[in-house]
Write a protein that holds these residues in place. Structure first.
Motif, PDB file in Angstrom:
ATOM      1  N   TYR A 237       0.831  -1.205   0.000  1.00 24.32           N
ATOM      2  CA  TYR A 237       0.000   0.000   0.000  1.00 24.32           C
ATOM      3  C   TYR A 237       0.867   1.258   0.000  1.00 24.32           C
ATOM      4  O   TYR A 237       0.533   2.250  -0.660  1.00 24.32           O
ATOM      5  CB  TYR A 237      -0.918   0.013   1.218  1.00 24.32           C
ATOM      6  CG  TYR A 237      -1.925  -1.110   1.249  1.00 24.32           C
ATOM      7  CD1 TYR A 237      -2.327  -1.747   0.072  1.00 24.32           C
ATOM      8  CD2 TYR A 237      -2.470  -1.556   2.452  1.00 24.32           C
ATOM      9  CE1 TYR A 237      -3.235  -2.782   0.096  1.00 24.32           C
ATOM     10  CE2 TYR A 237      -3.385  -2.591   2.481  1.00 24.32           C
ATOM     11  CZ  TYR A 237      -3.763  -3.204   1.303  1.00 24.32           C
ATOM     12  OH  TYR A 237      -4.667  -4.234   1.331  1.00 24.32           O
ATOM     13  N   TYR A 238       1.967   1.222   0.739  1.00 21.19           N
ATOM     14  CA  TYR A 238       2.850   2.390   0.752  1.00 21.19           C
ATOM     15  C   TYR A 238       3.486   2.603  -0.623  1.00 21.19           C
ATOM     16  O   TYR A 238       3.592   3.745  -1.091  1.00 21.19           O
ATOM     17  CB  TYR A 238       3.937   2.220   1.812  1.00 21.19           C
ATOM     18  CG  TYR A 238       4.944   3.344   1.794  1.00 21.19           C
ATOM     19  CD1 TYR A 238       4.626   4.591   2.331  1.00 21.19           C
ATOM     20  CD2 TYR A 238       6.204   3.173   1.220  1.00 21.19           C
ATOM     21  CE1 TYR A 238       5.534   5.631   2.294  1.00 21.19           C
ATOM     22  CE2 TYR A 238       7.115   4.209   1.184  1.00 21.19           C
ATOM     23  CZ  TYR A 238       6.777   5.435   1.723  1.00 21.19           C
ATOM     24  OH  TYR A 238       7.671   6.469   1.680  1.00 21.19           O
ATOM     25  N   CYS A 239       3.901   1.518  -1.255  1.00 21.66           N
ATOM     26  CA  CYS A 239       4.471   1.641  -2.604  1.00 21.66           C
ATOM     27  C   CYS A 239       3.446   2.229  -3.570  1.00 21.66           C
ATOM     28  O   CYS A 239       3.782   3.085  -4.405  1.00 21.66           O
ATOM     29  CB  CYS A 239       4.945   0.277  -3.096  1.00 21.66           C
ATOM     30  SG  CYS A 239       6.340  -0.415  -2.181  1.00 21.66           S
ATOM     31  N   PHE A 240       2.206   1.781  -3.444  1.00 17.17           N
ATOM     32  CA  PHE A 240       1.159   2.344  -4.301  1.00 17.17           C
ATOM     33  C   PHE A 240       0.945   3.825  -3.994  1.00 17.17           C
ATOM     34  O   PHE A 240       0.758   4.634  -4.916  1.00 17.17           O
ATOM     35  CB  PHE A 240      -0.151   1.581  -4.097  1.00 17.17           C
ATOM     36  CG  PHE A 240      -1.352   2.310  -4.625  1.00 17.17           C
ATOM     37  CD1 PHE A 240      -1.610   2.352  -5.987  1.00 17.17           C
ATOM     38  CD2 PHE A 240      -2.216   2.980  -3.764  1.00 17.17           C
ATOM     39  CE1 PHE A 240      -2.707   3.038  -6.480  1.00 17.17           C
ATOM     40  CE2 PHE A 240      -3.311   3.664  -4.250  1.00 17.17           C
ATOM     41  CZ  PHE A 240      -3.558   3.696  -5.613  1.00 17.17           C
ATOM     42  N   PHE A 241       0.982   4.184  -2.728  1.00 14.94           N
ATOM     43  CA  PHE A 241       0.807   5.587  -2.340  1.00 14.94           C
ATOM     44  C   PHE A 241       1.886   6.463  -2.977  1.00 14.94           C
ATOM     45  O   PHE A 241       1.601   7.556  -3.489  1.00 14.94           O
ATOM     46  CB  PHE A 241       0.844   5.703  -0.817  1.00 14.94           C
ATOM     47  CG  PHE A 241       0.856   7.115  -0.311  1.00 14.94           C
ATOM     48  CD1 PHE A 241      -0.300   7.873  -0.298  1.00 14.94           C
ATOM     49  CD2 PHE A 241       2.033   7.683   0.154  1.00 14.94           C
ATOM     50  CE1 PHE A 241      -0.286   9.181   0.170  1.00 14.94           C
ATOM     51  CE2 PHE A 241       2.054   8.983   0.620  1.00 14.94           C
ATOM     52  CZ  PHE A 241       0.893   9.735   0.629  1.00 14.94           C
TER      53      PHE A 241
END
Length: 252
Positions: A237-241
């Motif tokens: 999720y952080y990478c997507f953010f």
């Protein structure tokens, strides 16, 4: 190997989407990033229900991009209303919005990546059809079920998969062993490089995540499967953010 696409088609589609986003870096990429975020937080069953909407969205968006790249025929003497806008930064905003222009037309080569994304999405639609249609039961029996078992009471019960960790029958087992045993270290190495090559808050987040997973080393794999799955999802999720924010900031 014959069922590689059947088992990992959805993940391949996600990878293709990230590639499309990194190439576009415009408003089209923002739309694709929103879809990607929706898929990441959704279950496979829900994704299966909305996949045809996603394909229809790609058809409409691909058509609009094609018309924007080609533009109106010059003999029509049609003048775009945004051609003579003299606002500072408008040229960059115009490219980000993928607006047609006679002089500075949008990048038509971006459509190649959109085509492959649409191609893989259609293949995934066929995979979903195999999973739900009894007529194709022979394929699901041979390739195995794609049902999510992560939250089952006993995920190790009646495991039909060959134990390629302790006993390696052929070269394919050795390749799978290398991927499953050392793939995490390769991922963390890439994350570390992403954190140190770009000095920013996003890079700091990569470094924190990298050192967190390195701190536990192999002990991380001794946690409960649901805990491992949840922590790794947080990292995804952080990478997507980061991808989404950087795509949106390309307009600046």
């Amino acid at each position: 190997m014959n069922f590689l696409f059947y088992r990992f088609c959805l993940e391949i589609c996600h990878i293709i989407t990230v590639i499309v986003i990194s190439i576009h870096l415009d408003v089209i990429a923002v739309f694709y990033a929103i879809w990607l975020g929706l898929f990441l937080i959704s279950s496979r069953r829900f994704i299966k229900r909305i996949w045809f909407i996603y394909i229809f969205f790609q058809i409409v968006l691909f058509s609009l991009q094609y018309m924007s790249a080609v533009g109106a025929p010059p003999f029509l003497c049609f003048e775009y209303s945004w051609t003579n806008v003299n606002i500072q930064g408008w040229s960059q905003l115009k490219r980000w919005l993928y607006l047609p222009d006679y002089i500075d037309s949008p990048e038509a080569t971006h459509l190649f990546t959109d085509f492959f994304q649409f191609l893989f999405s259609c293949q995934q639609w066929h995979v979903f059809g195999y999973e739900t249609n009894e007529k194709y039961r022979v394929y699901t029996d041979a390739g195995g079920s794609n049902r999510e078992i992560i939250y089952d009471y006993n995920i190790y019960k009646n495991n039909p998969t060959w134990d390629f960790v302790t006993t390696k029958r052929h070269m394919l087992d050795r390749i799978k062993y290398a991927i499953f045993m050392y793939g995490r270290w390769i991922v963390l190495s890439i994350v570390y490089l992403a954190g140190i090559t770009r000095i920013s808050l996003f890079g700091l987040g990569y470094l924190i995540a990298c050192f967190y997973f390195l701190w536990y080393a192999h002990d991380f794999l001794t946690k409960r499967v649901t805990v491992i799955f949840r922590l790794w999802n947080y990292f995804i999720y952080y990478c997507f953010f980061v991808i989404f924010i950087k795509t949106c900031l390309q307009v600046c």
